[in-house]
Scaffold this motif. Structure first.
Motif, PDB file in Angstrom:
ATOM      1  N   VAL A  87     -65.789  10.162 -86.996  1.00 43.11           N
ATOM      2  CA  VAL A  87     -64.978  10.378 -88.187  1.00 43.11           C
ATOM      3  C   VAL A  87     -65.308   9.337 -89.253  1.00 43.11           C
ATOM      4  N   ASP A  88     -65.060   9.699 -90.509  1.00 46.55           N
ATOM      5  CA  ASP A  88     -65.177   8.789 -91.644  1.00 46.55           C
ATOM      6  C   ASP A  88     -63.883   8.915 -92.430  1.00 46.55           C
ATOM      7  N   LYS A 116     -61.811  11.838 -91.427  1.00 47.86           N
ATOM      8  CA  LYS A 116     -62.397  13.171 -91.591  1.00 47.86           C
ATOM      9  C   LYS A 116     -63.543  13.354 -90.595  1.00 47.86           C
ATOM     10  N   TYR A 117     -63.489  14.446 -89.854  1.00 47.43           N
ATOM     11  CA  TYR A 117     -64.509  14.748 -88.848  1.00 47.43           C
ATOM     12  C   TYR A 117     -65.879  14.888 -89.500  1.00 47.43           C
ATOM     13  N   LYS A 118     -66.875  14.173 -88.925  1.00 47.19           N
ATOM     14  CA  LYS A 118     -68.246  14.237 -89.438  1.00 47.19           C
ATOM     15  C   LYS A 118     -69.207  14.894 -88.456  1.00 47.19           C
ATOM     16  N   ILE A 139     -62.411   8.315 -80.207  1.00 50.54           N
ATOM     17  CA  ILE A 139     -62.973   8.714 -81.495  1.00 50.54           C
ATOM     18  C   ILE A 139     -63.808   7.552 -82.022  1.00 50.54           C
ATOM     19  N   PRO A 166     -66.494  12.547 -80.792  1.00 48.31           N
ATOM     20  CA  PRO A 166     -66.456  12.902 -82.205  1.00 48.31           C
ATOM     21  C   PRO A 166     -66.583  11.658 -83.085  1.00 48.31           C
ATOM     22  N   ASN A 198     -65.567   5.728 -85.233  1.00 48.09           N
ATOM     23  CA  ASN A 198     -65.587   5.601 -86.688  1.00 48.09           C
ATOM     24  C   ASN A 198     -67.035   5.439 -87.124  1.00 48.09           C
ATOM     25  N   LEU A 248     -70.521  15.139 -83.936  1.00 47.49           N
ATOM     26  CA  LEU A 248     -70.507  14.597 -82.573  1.00 47.49           C
ATOM     27  C   LEU A 248     -71.712  13.696 -82.388  1.00 47.49           C
TER      28      LEU A 248
END
Length: 75
Positions: free
Chosen positions: A47-48, A51-53, A22, A45, A24, A55
């Motif tokens: 994330v922030d 939370k998924y943002k 993952i 993927p 960041n 791809l």
């Protein structure tokens, strides 16, 4: 998988697998490229704060890098 008789017994969660890594949103490019190299994947993927943002693809990063090289080389 596409027959009517099996549709109710197949759950999406049983077909999913966790991502190889993952990214960041604030991670360094060096770290991101290392994750792509270590996992041998082309899409990861992003994330922030968990939370998924979306791809990101390795090819999109490399294409952007090539464009920046062209701009800064004066060609």
């Amino acid at each position: 998988i596409f027959s009517d008789e099996n549709q109710e017994s197949i759950l999406l969660k049983d077909r999913m697998k966790p991502p190889a890594a993952i990214i960041n949103i604030y991670e360094s490019m060096e770290s991101i490229m290392q994750k792509f190299d270590e996992t041998k994947t082309w899409h990861l993927p992003v994330v922030d704060n968990g939370k998924y943002k979306g791809l990101i693809s390795k090819s999109a990063i490399l294409n952007s890098y090539r464009k920046q090289l062209i701009i800064h080389s004066g060609k």
